[in-house]
Enzyme design. Structure first.
Site, short mmCIF file in Angstrom:
data_model
loop_
_atom_site.label_atom_id
_atom_site.label_comp_id
_atom_site.label_asym_id
_atom_site.label_seq_id
_atom_site.Cartn_x
_atom_site.Cartn_y
_atom_site.Cartn_z
N ARG A 231 -57.18 -0.83 40.97
CA ARG A 231 -56.00 -1.95 41.41
C ARG A 231 -55.88 -2.33 42.70
O ARG A 231 -56.30 -1.50 43.44
CB ARG A 231 -54.24 -0.97 40.75
CG ARG A 231 -53.89 -0.61 39.49
CD ARG A 231 -53.86 -2.45 38.65
NE ARG A 231 -53.47 -1.57 37.10
CZ ARG A 231 -54.05 -1.83 35.95
NH1 ARG A 231 -55.55 -2.14 36.18
NH2 ARG A 231 -54.03 -1.02 34.89
N GLU A 260 -51.89 -10.62 41.47
CA GLU A 260 -53.35 -11.42 40.35
C GLU A 260 -51.92 -12.17 39.48
O GLU A 260 -50.93 -11.43 38.92
CB GLU A 260 -53.64 -10.19 39.34
CG GLU A 260 -54.21 -9.51 39.55
CD GLU A 260 -55.40 -8.48 38.91
OE1 GLU A 260 -55.16 -8.21 37.50
OE2 GLU A 260 -56.08 -7.73 39.29
N HIS A 278 -60.51 -9.57 37.24
CA HIS A 278 -59.98 -8.77 36.55
C HIS A 278 -60.62 -8.64 35.02
O HIS A 278 -60.09 -8.92 34.21
CB HIS A 278 -58.96 -8.60 36.17
CG HIS A 278 -57.92 -7.27 35.86
ND1 HIS A 278 -56.85 -6.88 36.43
CD2 HIS A 278 -58.99 -6.42 35.31
CE1 HIS A 278 -56.62 -5.40 35.90
NE2 HIS A 278 -57.81 -4.93 35.07
C1 8YV Z 1 -56.84 -4.70 31.26
C2 8YV Z 1 -56.94 -2.51 32.95
O1 8YV Z 1 -57.62 -5.62 31.77
O2 8YV Z 1 -56.89 -0.94 31.32
C3 8YV Z 1 -56.12 -1.30 31.85
O3 8YV Z 1 -55.55 -0.94 32.83
O4 8YV Z 1 -56.51 -3.06 34.00
C4 8YV Z 1 -57.93 -3.24 31.93
O5 8YV Z 1 -58.45 -2.96 30.83
C5 8YV Z 1 -55.70 -5.43 31.10
O6 8YV Z 1 -55.45 -4.66 31.78
C6 8YV Z 1 -55.29 -4.16 29.67
O7 8YV Z 1 -54.35 -5.15 29.66
#
Ligand code: 8YV
Length: 312
Positions: A231, A260, A278
């Site tokens: 993150r 983001e 991301h």
């Molecule tokens: C996804 C992620 O891109 O799983 C997670 O926590 O950050 C990613 O795999 C996304 O945020 C799912 O909404």
């Protein structure tokens, strides 16, 4: 009778189709005034489907008085008001493990890219600069020191790949992991000081906020590289911009950012950072698996009273 489910934020079309086959799903994002809608209809919903991206804040959870279960697409939980749900006895499903490989693959892609100057040299070639001379020399990856910050499921998957590159691996974690075959470093600074490549694989949220501080970046040093697939909040982004601009670290590969999808302009001007939007879990295979598990969690809870993968 079909269960009434509230959906917060879009999911893959194939998953939305599956959900609609089994449940009476209402898309919250289509409401012009979600608060007014929830005040009138919130009591109808027994399930909430969301994602790591869109989450579920305390206000949303409290506006659903008959809510029995939350199922989230993703492994990150920092956007979900976990305490609020806990107090109401509402279990939360999420999608761990199914994304480990793709996230680890992308961490390695970023690591090799920034060390070897892959996207930088792609820009060099496209500008026509190869006609004027050779691209600069880059940095060897194999045999170097890999520091993994956060040895959870994804961190371990990243670490394992390091062995294939003949790397020595060490890690730092909230507490030592009993069965880990790697040496534990007592702090993020100590790990950064030791490592050639520092890969951030912790959870997000308040506990890890700015764990990678200016001091950690200075410990990584002018020959060190930082890779982040966890993150944006884990890194002090302003400190990172300064460290990159002043070459106090060698480079960085980032898949995540503090705000983001807004990425600080200052990054765009720097050649020693690889910037990805991301995408670490964003393969057809993994996103489908995440979606399938999101639906399976919901079904399992509503049919048997137990989630397949509840958050701990
Ligand atoms: C996804 C992620 O891109 O799983 C997670 O926590 O950050 C990613 O795999 C996304 O945020 C799912 O909404």
């Amino acid at each position: 009778m079909s269960f009434r489910i509230l959906q917060n934020g879009r999911l893959l079309p194939s998953i939305e189709t599956t959900l609609a086959q089994d449940f009476d799903v209402h898309p919250l994002w289509q409401e012009a005034d979600p608060t007014a809608y929830l005040a009138a209809h919130g009591h109808e919903f027994v399930g909430l489907v969301t994602s790591a991206r869109f989450g579920a804040d305390a206000q949303l959870i409290q506006s659903l008085p008959n809510l029995k279960v939350i199922s989230s697409f993703g492994v990150g939980c920092e956007t979900i008001a976990v305490e609020t749900a806990k107090q109401r006895g509402i279990p939360i499903g999420y999608t761990p493990d199914v994304l480990n490989d793709c996230v680890a693959d992308l961490a390695w892609g970023g690591l090799i890219d920034v060390a070897r100057g892959m996207t930088e040299s792609d820009r060099f070639l496209r500008r026509g600069d190869w006609l004027k001379g050779q691209f600069r020399l880059s940095t060897r990856v194999s045999g170097k020191r890999l520091g993994v910050l956060g040895l959870g499921r994804i961190g371990r998957t990243i670490a394992k790949r390091g062995l294939g590159f003949d790397m020595e691996v060490r890690y730092h974690n909230r507490s030592p992991v009993p069965d880990a075959p790697y040496a534990f470093e007592a702090s993020a600074i100590a790990l950064a000081r030791w490592a050639d490549f520092l890969v951030v694989a912790t959870a997000g949220g308040a506990q890890t906020n700015h764990l990678v501080s200016a001091e950690v970046l200075d410990a990584l040093g002018p020959q060190g590289y930082l890779i982040n697939i966890s993150r944006g909040s884990v890194i002090d982004e302003q400190a990172l911009i300064t460290a990159l601009a002043q070459h106090r670290i060698a480079g960085a590969a980032l898949d995540v950012y503090e705000k983001e999808p807004v990425v600080p302009e200052a990054f765009l001007a720097l050649d020693n950072v690889v910037l990805l939007p991301h995408i670490s879990s964003a393969t057809h295979e993994t996103r489908q698996a995440m979606g399938d598990l999101t639906v399976a969690n919901l079904k399992s809870f509503l049919q048997t009273g137990a989630l397949i993968t509840p958050i701990p």
